[in-house]
Design a protein around this motif. Structure first.
Motif, PDB file in Angstrom:
ATOM      1  N   VAL A 149       7.418  11.575   5.688  1.00 53.78           N
ATOM      2  CA  VAL A 149       7.535  10.602   5.360  1.00 53.78           C
ATOM      3  C   VAL A 149       9.838  10.045   5.124  1.00 53.78           C
ATOM      4  CG1 VAL A 149       9.461   8.403   3.249  1.00 53.78           C
ATOM      5  CG2 VAL A 149       6.260   9.357   3.423  1.00 53.78           C
ATOM      6  N   GLY A 150      10.359   9.839   5.933  1.00 51.42           N
ATOM      7  CA  GLY A 150      11.681   9.661   6.802  1.00 51.42           C
ATOM      8  C   GLY A 150      12.344   8.842   5.348  1.00 51.42           C
ATOM      9  N   ASN A 151      12.941   7.760   4.867  1.00 52.94           N
ATOM     10  CA  ASN A 151      13.165   7.222   4.900  1.00 52.94           C
ATOM     11  C   ASN A 151      12.817   6.970   3.330  1.00 52.94           C
ATOM     12  OD1 ASN A 151      15.579   5.362   2.990  1.00 52.94           O
ATOM     13  ND2 ASN A 151      16.275   4.522   5.525  1.00 52.94           N
ATOM     14  N   LEU A 152      12.603   7.355   2.635  1.00 53.43           N
ATOM     15  CA  LEU A 152      11.267   6.928   0.938  1.00 53.43           C
ATOM     16  C   LEU A 152      11.733   6.328   0.290  1.00 53.43           C
ATOM     17  CD1 LEU A 152       9.306   9.060  -0.143  1.00 53.43           C
ATOM     18  CD2 LEU A 152      10.857  10.054  -1.867  1.00 53.43           C
ATOM     19  N   GLN A 153      13.305   5.736   0.008  1.00 51.13           N
ATOM     20  CA  GLN A 153      13.464   4.690  -0.771  1.00 51.13           C
ATOM     21  C   GLN A 153      13.591   3.582   0.087  1.00 51.13           C
ATOM     22  OE1 GLN A 153      17.983   5.313  -2.337  1.00 51.13           O
ATOM     23  NE2 GLN A 153      17.416   6.786  -0.870  1.00 51.13           N
ATOM     24  N   ALA A 154      13.914   2.964   1.105  1.00 52.35           N
ATOM     25  CA  ALA A 154      13.663   2.042   1.530  1.00 52.35           C
ATOM     26  C   ALA A 154      12.119   1.878   1.870  1.00 52.35           C
ATOM     27  CB  ALA A 154      14.312   2.479   3.263  1.00 52.35           C
ATOM     28  N   LEU A 155      11.692   2.554   1.838  1.00 51.13           N
ATOM     29  CA  LEU A 155      10.140   2.501   2.395  1.00 51.13           C
ATOM     30  C   LEU A 155       9.254   1.726   1.076  1.00 51.13           C
ATOM     31  CD1 LEU A 155       7.778   2.881   4.207  1.00 51.13           C
ATOM     32  CD2 LEU A 155       7.458   5.272   3.318  1.00 51.13           C
ATOM     33  N   GLN A 156       9.716   2.383  -0.185  1.00 54.34           N
ATOM     34  CA  GLN A 156       9.384   1.903  -1.265  1.00 54.34           C
ATOM     35  C   GLN A 156       9.658   0.116  -1.696  1.00 54.34           C
ATOM     36  OE1 GLN A 156       8.312   4.099  -3.798  1.00 54.34           O
ATOM     37  NE2 GLN A 156       8.604   5.488  -2.321  1.00 54.34           N
ATOM     38  N   VAL A 157      10.769   0.095  -0.920  1.00 57.82           N
ATOM     39  CA  VAL A 157      10.755  -1.763  -0.831  1.00 57.82           C
ATOM     40  C   VAL A 157      10.677  -2.053   0.122  1.00 57.82           C
ATOM     41  CG1 VAL A 157      12.739  -1.177  -2.554  1.00 57.82           C
ATOM     42  CG2 VAL A 157      13.201  -0.833  -0.614  1.00 57.82           C
ATOM     43  N   GLY A 158       9.701  -1.373   1.293  1.00 58.33           N
ATOM     44  CA  GLY A 158       9.971  -2.317   2.303  1.00 58.33           C
ATOM     45  C   GLY A 158      11.194  -3.345   3.576  1.00 58.33           C
ATOM     46  N   LYS A 159      12.138  -1.525   3.096  1.00 56.04           N
ATOM     47  CA  LYS A 159      12.899  -3.387   4.108  1.00 56.04           C
ATOM     48  C   LYS A 159      13.547  -1.875   4.971  1.00 56.04           C
ATOM     49  CE  LYS A 159      16.519  -4.215   1.694  1.00 56.04           C
ATOM     50  NZ  LYS A 159      17.887  -4.652   1.129  1.00 56.04           N
ATOM     51  N   ARG A 160      13.850  -2.102   6.022  1.00 49.12           N
ATOM     52  CA  ARG A 160      14.761  -0.851   7.391  1.00 49.12           C
ATOM     53  C   ARG A 160      14.957  -0.079   7.067  1.00 49.12           C
ATOM     54  NH1 ARG A 160      14.490  -1.393  12.872  1.00 49.12           N
ATOM     55  NH2 ARG A 160      16.253  -0.093  13.834  1.00 49.12           N
TER      56      ARG A 160
ATOM     57  N   LYS B 270       0.379  -1.295   0.177  1.00 51.10           N
ATOM     58  CA  LYS B 270       0.224  -0.068  -0.005  1.00 51.10           C
ATOM     59  C   LYS B 270       1.445   1.130   0.144  1.00 51.10           C
ATOM     60  CE  LYS B 270      -3.533   2.206   2.604  1.00 51.10           C
ATOM     61  NZ  LYS B 270      -4.875   1.981   3.168  1.00 51.10           N
ATOM     62  N   ILE B 271       2.015   1.243   0.647  1.00 50.22           N
ATOM     63  CA  ILE B 271       2.933   2.358   0.989  1.00 50.22           C
ATOM     64  C   ILE B 271       3.787   2.491  -0.627  1.00 50.22           C
ATOM     65  CG2 ILE B 271       4.592   3.266   1.626  1.00 50.22           C
ATOM     66  CD1 ILE B 271       2.609   3.053   3.189  1.00 50.22           C
ATOM     67  N   LYS B 272       3.688   1.869  -1.190  1.00 49.98           N
ATOM     68  CA  LYS B 272       4.603   1.362  -2.193  1.00 49.98           C
ATOM     69  C   LYS B 272       4.204   2.135  -3.531  1.00 49.98           C
ATOM     70  CE  LYS B 272       7.511  -1.193  -5.744  1.00 49.98           C
ATOM     71  NZ  LYS B 272       8.209  -2.740  -5.877  1.00 49.98           N
ATOM     72  N   SER B 273       2.498   1.961  -3.436  1.00 49.22           N
ATOM     73  CA  SER B 273       1.783   2.257  -4.487  1.00 49.22           C
ATOM     74  C   SER B 273       1.114   4.013  -4.224  1.00 49.22           C
ATOM     75  CB  SER B 273       0.794   1.631  -4.848  1.00 49.22           C
ATOM     76  OG  SER B 273      -0.525   1.057  -4.095  1.00 49.22           O
ATOM     77  N   GLU B 274       1.167   3.845  -2.958  1.00 53.66           N
ATOM     78  CA  GLU B 274       0.664   5.393  -2.467  1.00 53.66           C
ATOM     79  C   GLU B 274       1.834   6.386  -2.163  1.00 53.66           C
ATOM     80  OE1 GLU B 274      -3.519   4.714  -0.574  1.00 53.66           O
ATOM     81  OE2 GLU B 274      -3.651   3.519  -1.283  1.00 53.66           O
ATOM     82  N   GLN B 275       2.579   6.436  -1.309  1.00 54.33           N
ATOM     83  CA  GLN B 275       3.289   6.970  -1.740  1.00 54.33           C
ATOM     84  C   GLN B 275       4.821   7.260  -1.748  1.00 54.33           C
ATOM     85  OE1 GLN B 275       2.034   9.067   1.505  1.00 54.33           O
ATOM     86  NE2 GLN B 275       4.140  10.677   0.903  1.00 54.33           N
ATOM     87  N   LYS B 276       5.207   8.188  -2.733  1.00 61.09           N
ATOM     88  CA  LYS B 276       6.432   8.040  -3.668  1.00 61.09           C
ATOM     89  C   LYS B 276       7.034  10.072  -3.220  1.00 61.09           C
ATOM     90  CE  LYS B 276       4.165   5.559  -7.307  1.00 61.09           C
ATOM     91  NZ  LYS B 276       4.824   4.446  -6.858  1.00 61.09           N
ATOM     92  N   GLU B 277       6.008  10.189  -2.299  1.00 60.24           N
ATOM     93  CA  GLU B 277       6.437  11.213  -2.233  1.00 60.24           C
ATOM     94  C   GLU B 277       7.324  12.131  -0.712  1.00 60.24           C
ATOM     95  OE1 GLU B 277       7.191  14.042  -4.434  1.00 60.24           O
ATOM     96  OE2 GLU B 277       6.057  12.738  -6.149  1.00 60.24           O
ATOM     97  N   ARG B 278       8.344  12.390  -0.668  1.00 60.57           N
ATOM     98  CA  ARG B 278       8.975  12.936   0.857  1.00 60.57           C
ATOM     99  C   ARG B 278       6.881  13.624   1.807  1.00 60.57           C
ATOM    100  NH1 ARG B 278      13.163  11.157   2.753  1.00 60.57           N
ATOM    101  NH2 ARG B 278      14.048  11.799   1.567  1.00 60.57           N
TER     102      ARG B 278
END
Length: 397
Positions: free
Chosen positions: A69-80, A8-16
């Protein structure tokens, strides 16, 4: 559940910027952060939901509210994290060297972007500022607050009906909130639940609304439902509205083999000698009677588990009294104790001369950051940098 949240985050949240709400009249500046760890999307979803709902209530809102959003790149892939933990690199030394570095890690790039983003928001601001950082844990837990031990943090945090854990700055290097607290602002972390639980979103939403209420962004008459959100957290925290202190952290090296024994939950009471984990083939037993805190049940992370104790009420009142009187100005009169600098920001303690002085003694005065330098201990105090004048007129102060 964890996979669906991440998708859900990957598809809906792409901006800081998750969202921004500008109130109709001046008031506090509230900055909510989520996704500092990319495998913790609950806070991001909660901010998406609440900021969208608040957009229609601007006429009743005071001040400005941001979701970031803090770690935008890591959030996209669901990694810590991708290269290193973003919540362990916020040191002044590290930040000061960013501009001179030729190559930045993924998380250093995120930190630089966050710093610039927040600096623009703070520019020219005179209103009280609140930093709230959302997280979740790999183990089951009550919702709880973590703070650096400054009185302004204590006072604001104690309005919420959840456990408060302080002293984490002594055990972790470079958390974002420690850097924010060094700047003197109110900054608190909220752990809303386990990564994969839907209730973690519900708890984060309740915390957002209560933050707005307690910070004065929404008046009580315009927000009668605040009591419902209060009850949500009170029930989920099992009325464990106490203040705890970290007394131990079990660290893990990058190449270490660590496995927490199954079944532990944060705030679970454990006896001394209890088997807790395997670390490089050795069974780790508890060295304390206390409560286990944030046991690690994920592959990424360097903190195996913490142990906490409850702080007695009289100790809290005594420390508040001593800090208000600034009794710590007299500490250098003790043998082996001196100021590290003229600004009296750091105490230097000779461990050979002042071995009779215990850690709890310095905690009373707010000295919690410990740096070992040969035979000396260096302790910093958040009270001396806290922007008390900024918050003095607030209802909770």
């Amino acid at each position: 559940m964890e996979l669906s949240l991440a998708n859900k985050i990957k598809s809906e949240q792409k901006e800081r910027l998750i969202g921004k709400v500008e109130g109709a009249v001046p008031g506090p500046l509230i900055l909510f952060f989520a996704g500092i760890h990319g495998n913790e999307p609950a806070g991001v979803i909660a901010l998406q939901n609440t900021l969208k709902a608040l957009a229609s209530k601007k006429s009743h809102i005071r001040g400005n509210i941001y979701g970031i959003v803090g770690n935008l790149q890591a959030l996209q892939v669901g990694k810590r994290f991708l290269d290193e933990d973003l919540n362990r690199i916020w040191t002044s030394n590290r930040i000061n060297k960013l501009q001179q570095k030729e190559f930045l890690s993924a998380e250093e790039k995120e930190m630089m972007d966050l710093l610039n983003f927040v600096q623009v928001i703070l520019e020219g601001n005179k209103a009280p500022v609140y930093f709230i950082d959302f997280h979740t844990t790999s183990s089951k837990t009550y919702p709880f607050i973590t703070i650096n031990d400054a009185l302004i943090n204590r006072k604001f945090a104690m309005q919420f009906p959840v456990p408060v854990v302080l002293g984490i700055e002594e055990y972790l290097d470079g958390p974002m909130l420690s850097y924010i607290n060094q700047k003197g602002f109110v900054g608190i972390g909220f752990e809303s639940g386990q990564h994969q639980e839907a209730s973690a979103i519900k708890h984060a939403e309740a915390f957002i609304y209560l933050t707005l209420r307690f910070a004065g962004a929404i008046k009580k008459r315009h927000f009668p439902e605040w009591k419902q959100y209060f009850q949500v957290l009170d029930k989920s925290a099992a009325s464990l509205h106490k203040i705890f202190e970290i007394v131990y952290l079990h660290k893990i090296g990058d190449l270490d083999q660590f496995k927490m024994f199954p079944g532990f939950e944060s705030f679970q009471v454990i006896p001394k000698g209890k088997d807790l984990a395997y670390h490089d083939g050795v069974t780790i037993k508890s060295s304390f009677n206390g409560r286990i805190f944030m046991p690690l049940y994920q592959s990424q992370g360097s903190d195996g588990f913490f142990i906490i104790h409850r702080i007695p009420y009289f100790a809290l009142k005594l420390s508040s009294f001593l800090r208000k009187l600034k009794i710590d100005n007299l500490l250098p009169l003790l043998p082996g104790v001196s100021w590290e600098n003229k600004e009296k920001m750091v105490l230097k303690v000779n461990l050979k001369t002042a071995r009779f002085l215990t850690t709890p003694f310095f905690h009373l005065f707010g000295y919690r950051i410990r740096i070992l330098d040969g035979d000396y201990l260096k302790l910093s105090n958040r009270e001396r940098v806290a922007k008390k004048d900024m918050y003095r007129g607030e209802r909770w102060y």
